[in-house]
Design a protein around this motif. Structure first.
Motif, short mmCIF file in Angstrom:
data_model
loop_
_atom_site.label_atom_id
_atom_site.label_comp_id
_atom_site.label_asym_id
_atom_site.label_seq_id
_atom_site.Cartn_x
_atom_site.Cartn_y
_atom_site.Cartn_z
N VAL A 58 0.83 -1.18 0.01
CA VAL A 58 -0.18 -0.04 -0.04
C VAL A 58 0.74 1.35 -0.09
CG1 VAL A 58 -1.70 1.62 1.42
CG2 VAL A 58 -1.99 -1.12 0.98
N ALA A 59 2.00 1.38 0.95
CA ALA A 59 2.75 2.40 0.69
C ALA A 59 3.55 2.59 -0.53
CB ALA A 59 4.02 2.25 2.07
N ARG A 60 3.85 1.51 -1.17
CA ARG A 60 4.50 1.34 -2.52
C ARG A 60 3.54 2.15 -3.59
NH1 ARG A 60 6.74 -4.13 -4.62
NH2 ARG A 60 6.48 -2.73 -6.31
N ALA A 61 2.29 1.54 -3.50
CA ALA A 61 1.33 2.22 -4.27
C ALA A 61 0.95 3.40 -4.10
CB ALA A 61 0.04 1.07 -4.23
N ALA A 62 1.03 4.06 -2.95
CA ALA A 62 0.86 5.27 -2.85
C ALA A 62 2.07 6.17 -3.20
CB ALA A 62 0.57 5.70 -1.23
N SER A 63 3.32 5.57 -3.03
CA SER A 63 4.60 6.26 -3.50
C SER A 63 4.53 6.28 -5.11
CB SER A 63 5.87 5.60 -2.91
OG SER A 63 6.78 6.30 -3.47
N THR B 7 -3.78 7.59 -2.50
CA THR B 7 -3.47 8.08 -0.93
C THR B 7 -3.68 6.75 -0.51
OG1 THR B 7 -5.69 8.90 -0.56
CG2 THR B 7 -3.91 10.41 -1.33
N GLN B 8 -3.19 6.60 0.91
CA GLN B 8 -3.85 5.73 1.65
C GLN B 8 -5.27 5.60 1.86
OE1 GLN B 8 -3.17 5.70 5.88
NE2 GLN B 8 -2.21 3.46 6.04
N GLY B 9 -5.81 6.82 2.35
CA GLY B 9 -7.24 7.02 2.57
C GLY B 9 -7.87 6.28 1.12
N ASN B 10 -7.70 6.66 0.05
CA ASN B 10 -8.41 6.19 -1.06
C ASN B 10 -8.19 4.68 -1.24
OD1 ASN B 10 -9.80 8.47 -1.77
ND2 ASN B 10 -7.96 9.23 -2.96
N ILE C 222 -7.73 -5.77 -20.11
CA ILE C 222 -6.74 -4.44 -20.22
C ILE C 222 -7.39 -3.27 -19.16
CG2 ILE C 222 -5.83 -2.55 -21.82
CD1 ILE C 222 -6.04 -4.55 -24.23
N MET C 223 -6.48 -3.13 -18.26
CA MET C 223 -6.91 -2.48 -17.16
C MET C 223 -6.56 -0.89 -17.07
SD MET C 223 -6.64 -4.85 -13.88
CE MET C 223 -7.67 -6.51 -13.89
N ALA C 224 -7.57 0.05 -16.73
CA ALA C 224 -7.34 1.13 -16.46
C ALA C 224 -6.51 1.58 -15.23
CB ALA C 224 -8.57 2.05 -16.62
N GLY C 225 -6.12 2.74 -14.93
CA GLY C 225 -5.30 2.95 -13.43
C GLY C 225 -5.89 4.10 -13.06
N ASN C 226 -7.02 4.93 -13.22
CA ASN C 226 -7.22 6.03 -12.76
C ASN C 226 -7.60 6.06 -11.18
OD1 ASN C 226 -9.58 4.14 -13.74
ND2 ASN C 226 -11.03 6.04 -13.64
N LEU D 186 -1.88 -5.00 -16.71
CA LEU D 186 -2.21 -3.77 -15.83
C LEU D 186 -1.71 -2.40 -16.40
CD1 LEU D 186 -0.43 -5.53 -12.58
CD2 LEU D 186 -3.05 -5.07 -13.06
N SER D 187 -2.54 -1.38 -15.92
CA SER D 187 -1.98 -0.03 -16.03
C SER D 187 -0.67 0.27 -15.51
CB SER D 187 -3.33 0.94 -15.59
OG SER D 187 -2.74 2.20 -15.68
N SER D 188 0.16 0.94 -16.01
CA SER D 188 1.33 1.42 -15.38
C SER D 188 0.95 2.29 -13.93
CB SER D 188 2.30 2.37 -16.12
OG SER D 188 1.68 3.36 -16.45
N ASN D 189 -0.12 2.87 -13.86
CA ASN D 189 -0.47 3.61 -12.81
C ASN D 189 -1.16 2.53 -11.50
OD1 ASN D 189 0.07 6.04 -13.89
ND2 ASN D 189 -1.89 5.97 -14.86
N ASP D 190 -1.30 1.27 -11.90
CA ASP D 190 -2.06 0.48 -10.78
C ASP D 190 -1.46 -0.94 -10.94
OD1 ASP D 190 -3.54 -0.58 -8.91
OD2 ASP D 190 -5.32 -0.49 -9.85
N LYS D 191 -0.19 -1.01 -10.84
CA LYS D 191 0.51 -2.36 -11.16
C LYS D 191 0.91 -3.27 -9.83
CE LYS D 191 5.01 -0.41 -11.94
NZ LYS D 191 6.01 -0.24 -13.17
N ILE D 192 0.59 -2.71 -8.61
CA ILE D 192 1.16 -3.12 -7.33
C ILE D 192 0.20 -4.09 -6.63
CG2 ILE D 192 2.01 -2.53 -5.05
CD1 ILE D 192 3.45 -0.15 -6.43
N LEU D 193 -1.09 -3.80 -6.59
CA LEU D 193 -2.10 -4.40 -5.66
C LEU D 193 -2.61 -5.80 -6.13
CD1 LEU D 193 -4.00 -1.16 -4.51
CD2 LEU D 193 -2.17 -2.35 -3.36
N LEU D 194 -3.05 -5.64 -7.38
CA LEU D 194 -3.63 -6.92 -8.04
C LEU D 194 -2.73 -8.13 -7.96
CD1 LEU D 194 -6.32 -7.73 -8.85
CD2 LEU D 194 -5.68 -7.30 -11.20
#
Length: 357
Positions: free
Chosen positions: A46-51, A57-60, A97-101, A124-132
């Motif tokens: 989560v910290a990596r994704a936020a960075s 953000t952690q909240g989102n 093919i995923m979005a990363g918004n 994965l989107s380059s903006n959201d490639k850590i969590l899934l």
């Protein structure tokens, strides 16, 4: 679903784990050693994704986890899937093919492919490639048979039977060119709109702030436009959403606010400003970050005709008077499993092409 498949059970367990993580992030440490190991691992990610992505953000991220923790309860999955006859003896490979918004925006497609017995080939989107990938690790630990059903790829996708792709209007043209010969769901830009009637209480109107500011307005279910009665007093709206004022302390949001305000000023557009949200009269729907479009209506008939005409641009409609096709203020970012993006039933699509395969 007469008997719950092992895949469904794994997703239920994932939902429970996400709920545990939300408690863990809030300071609850009453977990066993194995749980703590997984929770610490997710905490690091989560910290990596936020960075990696300043909008995450952690909240989102926690908000997204909480929604999925609720959605993945047994009763919700049963209510969703009981309406289908899911029998699949010949699994297809479905390219996703995923979005990363917003965090985990492609998770519903991932879930739909797997619960229908198909294989997921995920880009994965380059903006959201850590969590899934972490969720996949957790799921396959619970149900090892899923190992052969999930693959991530950064390369050009090949050897697939169908495609689910989400992107902008520009990328949709690319998707249609490359994937148009395969069965597909291709999603374009959509935005959400709120109807203000003018008689809302401050408490009711304040709920709309969640629909506007959650995920910084980046989601297709984020309200980017309000329809207001002619002569509406915007002071009522601004007072109601004032509790969200601290969003301007977020650098990325503040930069967009400053930029869009400068553009409006230089273009000599008329707009309203309360220091953290710009209001501009506009017939469009895709308002920039830190801006909200508004449009007047003079009658219910005009309002209904406008929304019907622009239905292909609208993801969802929120209102203080919710009805079958409207959502209550504050609930736009809480879709149920059966609230399909663009109104296209993903499970029905998968079952139909599976039967024809």
């Amino acid at each position: 679903m007469a008997e719950q498949p092992e895949t469904i059970k794994a997703f239920v367990k994932l939902g429970e784990f996400l709920g545990d993580y939300c408690q863990f992030a809030k300071g609850n440490l009453e977990f066993n050693e194995d749980q703590i190991k997984w929770l610490h691992k997710l905490d690091d990610l989560v910290a990596r994704a936020a960075s990696h992505n300043g909008w995450f953000t952690q909240g989102n991220i926690l908000y997204a986890f909480e929604q999925w923790s609720t959605a993945l309860k047994t009763d919700n999955l049963k209510k969703w899937l009981d309406q289908y006859d899911i029998q699949n003896s010949n699994p297809m490979t479905v390219a996703i093919i995923m979005a990363g918004n917003i965090p985990l925006v492609g998770f519903h497609d991932f879930l739909s492919v797997l619960v229908t017995g198909n294989k997921a080939l995920v880009k994965l989107s380059s903006n959201d490639k850590i969590l899934l990938p972490f969720f996949t690790e957790y799921l396959t630990t619970l149900e090892p048979l899923l190992l052969g059903y999930i693959k991530f790829s950064d390369e050009i996708l090949t050897d697939y039977d169908a495609v689910i792709a989400t992107g902008s209007n520009n990328t949709a043209r690319y998707f249609e060119y490359y994937f148009g010969k395969k069965p597909n769901i291709i999603r374009k830009n959509r935005n959400s709109v709120a109807i203000i009637h003018g008689d809302e209480t401050p408490e009711t109107l304040s709920l709309l702030g969640e629909d506007i500011f959650r995920y910084y307005g980046l989601g297709c279910r984020s309200v980017s436009k309000i329809m207001v009665p002619r002569g509406y007093d915007f002071d009522n709206f601004y007072k109601a959403v004032y509790s969200f004022k601290d969003i301007i302390d977020e650098n990325k949001y503040a930069n967009n606010y400053d930029y869009n305000k400068a553009v409006y000023l230089m273009s000599e557009f008329k707009f309203l400003d309360n220091g953290f949200l710009l209001l501009k009269e506009d017939a469009g729907y895709a308002s920039p970050i830190a801006s909200l479009f508004y449009q007047y209506y003079d009658s219910k008939e005009y309002l209904d005709e406008t929304l019907k005409r622009d239905a292909d641009k609208i993801q969802c409609i929120v209102s203080s008077r919710p009805r079958r096709d409207h959502i209550a203020f504050g609930d736009s970012q809480k879709p149920a499993l059966w609230d399909y993006a663009d109104g296209v039933d993903t499970v029905e699509f998968l079952l139909k092409i599976s039967n024809n395969n």
